[in-house]
Design an enzyme around this catalytic site. Structure first.
Site, PDB file in Angstrom:
ATOM      1  N   GLY A 126      20.431  45.511 -16.170  1.00 46.85           N
ATOM      2  CA  GLY A 126      19.851  46.123 -17.284  1.00 46.85           C
ATOM      3  C   GLY A 126      19.871  45.558 -18.916  1.00 46.85           C
ATOM      4  N   CYS A 164      19.723  50.599 -13.856  1.00 48.70           N
ATOM      5  CA  CYS A 164      21.038  50.747 -14.914  1.00 48.70           C
ATOM      6  C   CYS A 164      22.162  50.088 -13.663  1.00 48.70           C
ATOM      7  CB  CYS A 164      20.725  51.736 -15.009  1.00 48.70           C
ATOM      8  SG  CYS A 164      19.236  52.219 -15.280  1.00 48.70           S
ATOM      9  N   ASN A 172      23.061  55.938 -12.913  1.00 44.65           N
ATOM     10  CA  ASN A 172      22.013  54.910 -11.931  1.00 44.65           C
ATOM     11  C   ASN A 172      21.659  55.363 -11.382  1.00 44.65           C
ATOM     12  OD1 ASN A 172      22.528  51.909  -9.846  1.00 44.65           O
ATOM     13  ND2 ASN A 172      21.262  52.269 -11.190  1.00 44.65           N
ATOM     14  N   GLY A 173      19.925  54.611 -11.504  1.00 41.70           N
ATOM     15  CA  GLY A 173      18.790  55.646 -10.541  1.00 41.70           C
ATOM     16  C   GLY A 173      17.791  56.825 -11.096  1.00 41.70           C
ATOM     17  N   TYR A 232      16.354  41.218  -4.047  1.00 37.07           N
ATOM     18  CA  TYR A 232      16.441  40.737  -5.070  1.00 37.07           C
ATOM     19  C   TYR A 232      17.589  41.314  -6.568  1.00 37.07           C
ATOM     20  CZ  TYR A 232      14.690  41.109 -10.094  1.00 37.07           C
ATOM     21  OH  TYR A 232      14.540  40.477 -11.496  1.00 37.07           O
TER      22      TYR A 232
HETATM   23  P1  AMP Z   1       5.491  39.675  -9.208  1.00 36.82           P
HETATM   24  O1  AMP Z   1       5.633  38.935  -9.806  1.00 36.82           O
HETATM   25  O2  AMP Z   1       5.251  41.180  -9.428  1.00 36.82           O
HETATM   26  O3  AMP Z   1       4.856  39.773  -7.410  1.00 36.82           O
HETATM   27  O4  AMP Z   1       6.706  39.495  -8.503  1.00 36.82           O
HETATM   28  C1  AMP Z   1       7.520  38.856  -8.008  1.00 36.82           C
HETATM   29  C2  AMP Z   1       9.042  38.525  -8.301  1.00 36.82           C
HETATM   30  O5  AMP Z   1       9.805  39.392  -9.515  1.00 36.82           O
HETATM   31  C3  AMP Z   1       9.916  38.389  -7.461  1.00 36.82           C
HETATM   32  O6  AMP Z   1       9.740  36.459  -7.173  1.00 36.82           O
HETATM   33  C4  AMP Z   1      10.681  38.595  -7.787  1.00 36.82           C
HETATM   34  O7  AMP Z   1      11.663  37.685  -7.035  1.00 36.82           O
HETATM   35  C5  AMP Z   1      11.075  39.378  -8.268  1.00 36.82           C
HETATM   36  N1  AMP Z   1      11.464  40.820  -8.646  1.00 36.82           N
HETATM   37  C6  AMP Z   1      10.678  41.759  -7.587  1.00 36.82           C
HETATM   38  N2  AMP Z   1      11.642  43.254  -7.472  1.00 36.82           N
HETATM   39  C7  AMP Z   1      11.961  43.446  -9.048  1.00 36.82           C
HETATM   40  C8  AMP Z   1      12.032  43.940  -9.854  1.00 36.82           C
HETATM   41  N3  AMP Z   1      12.115  45.258  -9.380  1.00 36.82           N
HETATM   42  N4  AMP Z   1      12.661  43.693 -10.917  1.00 36.82           N
HETATM   43  C9  AMP Z   1      12.324  43.020 -11.853  1.00 36.82           C
HETATM   44  N5  AMP Z   1      12.217  41.946 -10.815  1.00 36.82           N
HETATM   45  C10 AMP Z   1      11.677  41.576  -9.583  1.00 36.82           C
END
Ligand code: AMP
Ligand code: SF4
Length: 471
Positions: free
Chosen positions: A41, A15, A115-116, A257
């Site tokens: 979010g 968040c 947030n958290g 990220y």
């Molecule tokens: P995946 O397809 O599950 O391997 O997701 C990896 C991709 O999701 C990467 O390209 C990241 O940019 C993105 N990503 C990493 N962590 C998160 C997160 N917590 N929430 C949403 N996207 C994420």
């Protein structure tokens, strides 16, 4: 520290919080602040304000621009405001869970947002329910309010301090009473919270990018274990350390990220951090290639760093459609796979016949990498060398970032070579934990989703953690 206790917490929240103290148009400023934090979010948002007498609140499920109109903002009277943007996973959706929460009590009303993630929320909730508390939402945030009012004869400040010391986990809390605003950060400093100044007034934000959006200037961060108090009639803010022995365990995924590249986290610009990671990657894992491409948007900074350091030209080999939500937010695997295709398209003329270095910030389930590599091969790429600017993600996060379960994490049960085969790359390299510390010029970060070294107790049973044989 891998100590496992009882009671799971199943609501993750990624968040953003924003606050304004003692400034005209507080609701409007919060609207713009939340808009700048929208990447944190998209599920719901809300604003609560006070005119020093009443607390007003508007909230809804959807984006900031969808929920608020000029008419709604006009109802939010007063010079103080707190706001929230929300993204939740299992069990946490619905209007009841949209913050800020408002609590009415004869000793004084208050509003709060968070947030958290509180890791001992189940145990605390059970304890409170046994004492007669009735919860309105399934969000763990509400627990703080009940803890504050558990013994309402106590001095308000003492009650807040005691409540904060009972909760464990990751948090940036904003608590607003008609006369005061309290900003608190957990003792490990897992989630960011910064203070800004705007024409002599104060603003608070999960990320500093929101200060720029409203013309405010960064003043300082709320420190881990610190509560900052803003009070009417007092020029100066009051600082109180509620927890000693604080750490600087900022979530590394914020840098990798989650945060916007134009934000500064604890003095480090996020874009610069990512670019430095790209540079380190180029030095540690060079490869003969024609073009460097990044997965937009979160990997663009690292890709430019890799290109500059290696001398291989950077190209916009992948284009993102801005009007499709984050792939991760789509619930089912099938939807996620469709989402990636909708969101990203390769530029055939730039990648066809080329040996590519493909930079991405992280691999979670592996879905994104697999789909992108397939797309790039279909567009004629000759070779694809994947460089991930973070370590293999082997453990779930319990502090509010949706990084999935052990079963879903591709690196939890596959080594790098196997992951390389599964995603269909020609080569695959991950950056080490030390590189993240080096890029951030710091000695501490939370790296638990990479190394399992959680900075707090987890309050989960072994089976709930789904960790048979893993710890
Ligand atoms: P995946 O397809 O599950 O391997 O997701 C990896 C991709 O999701 C990467 O390209 C990241 O940019 C993105 N990503 C990493 N962590 C998160 C997160 N917590 N929430 C949403 N996207 C994420
Ligand atoms: Fe961030 Fe990972 Fe720590 Fe969670 S476990 S707070 S995602 S670094």
């Amino acid at each position: 520290m891998n100590l496992i206790k009882y009671f799971p917490s199943n609501i993750n929240e990624e968040c953003g919080v924003f606050g304004v103290f003692n400034c005209e148009n507080a609701a409007e400023l919060t609207y713009y602040g939340l808009h700048a934090l929208q990447h944190r979010g998209q599920e719901g948002c809300g604003i609560a304000t006070t005119d020093e007498v009443e607390i007003y609140r508007e909230r809804g499920e959807g984006l900031v621009t969808e929920i608020f109109s000029e008419a709604k903002l006009a109802k939010l009277k007063g010079d103080n405001a707190i706001g929230h943007v929300r993204y939740s996973t299992a069990g946490g959706s619905g209007i009841d869970n949209v913050q800020p929460f408002v609590f009415r009590h004869y000793t004084g009303d208050f509003s709060l947002c968070h947030n958290g993630n509180i890791v001992n929320s189940r145990a605390l909730k059970l304890m409170l329910e046994k004492q007669g508390s009735i919860f309105q939402s399934s969000s763990d945030t509400e627990i703080l309010a009940h803890l504050i009012k558990m013994d309402f004869r106590k001095d308000r400040l003492a009650a807040i301090v005691e409540a904060l010391n009972m909760i464990e986990g990751a948090y940036a809390f904003l608590i607003m009473t008609p006369k005061r605003l309290y900003a608190c950060r957990d003792k490990n400093g897992l989630r960011p919270l910064s203070i800004g100044k705007l024409n002599g007034s104060y603003v608070l934000s999960s990320e500093t990018c929101a200060f720029e959006a409203i013309g405010a200037t960064f003043s300082r961060d709320v420190e881990p274990g610190e509560m900052v108090i803003f009070e009417h009639g007092k020029e100066e803010i009051t600082s109180l350390t509620f927890s000693y022995g604080s750490m600087r365990k900022m979530c590394s995924m914020e840098f990798i990220y989650f945060a916007r590249p134009d934000s500064d986290i604890e003095g480090m610009n996020v874009h610069s951090f990512r670019k430095e990671c790209g540079r380190i990657m180029a030095r540690r894992f060079p490869v003969e290639a024609d073009v460097v491409i990044g997965v937009p948007d979160s990997s663009t900074s690292a890709a430019t760093g890799y290109a500059e350091e290696s001398g291989i030209p950077y190209e916009m080999g992948l284009i993102k459609n801005k009007y499709v939500g984050r792939t991760f937010i789509q619930p089912s695997q099938e939807m996620r796979e469709k989402g990636v295709r909708l969101k990203l398209t390769p530029v055939r003329s730039l990648v066809s016949g080329k040996r590519l270095v493909l930079i991405d910030d992280s691999i979670v389930r592996g879905t994104t990498s697999k789909r992108i590599i397939k797309m790039l091969r279909e567009a004629g790429a000759a070779e694809i060398h994947v460089r991930i600017v973070s370590p293999p993600m082997r453990h779930p996060c319990f502090y509010g970032i949706d990084t999935s379960t052990y079963e879903e994490l591709i690196s939890a049960c596959n080594d790098v070579e196997k992951v390389c085969g599964i995603i269909g790359a020609d080569s695959l390299c991950f950056l080490g934990e030390d590189a993240l510390l080096e890029a951030g010029n710091r000695s501490e970060l939370c790296l638990a989703c990479f190394n399992g070294d959680y900075p707090t107790f987890l309050y989960q049973t072994k089976s709930e953690l789904n960790t048979e044989g893993k710890f």
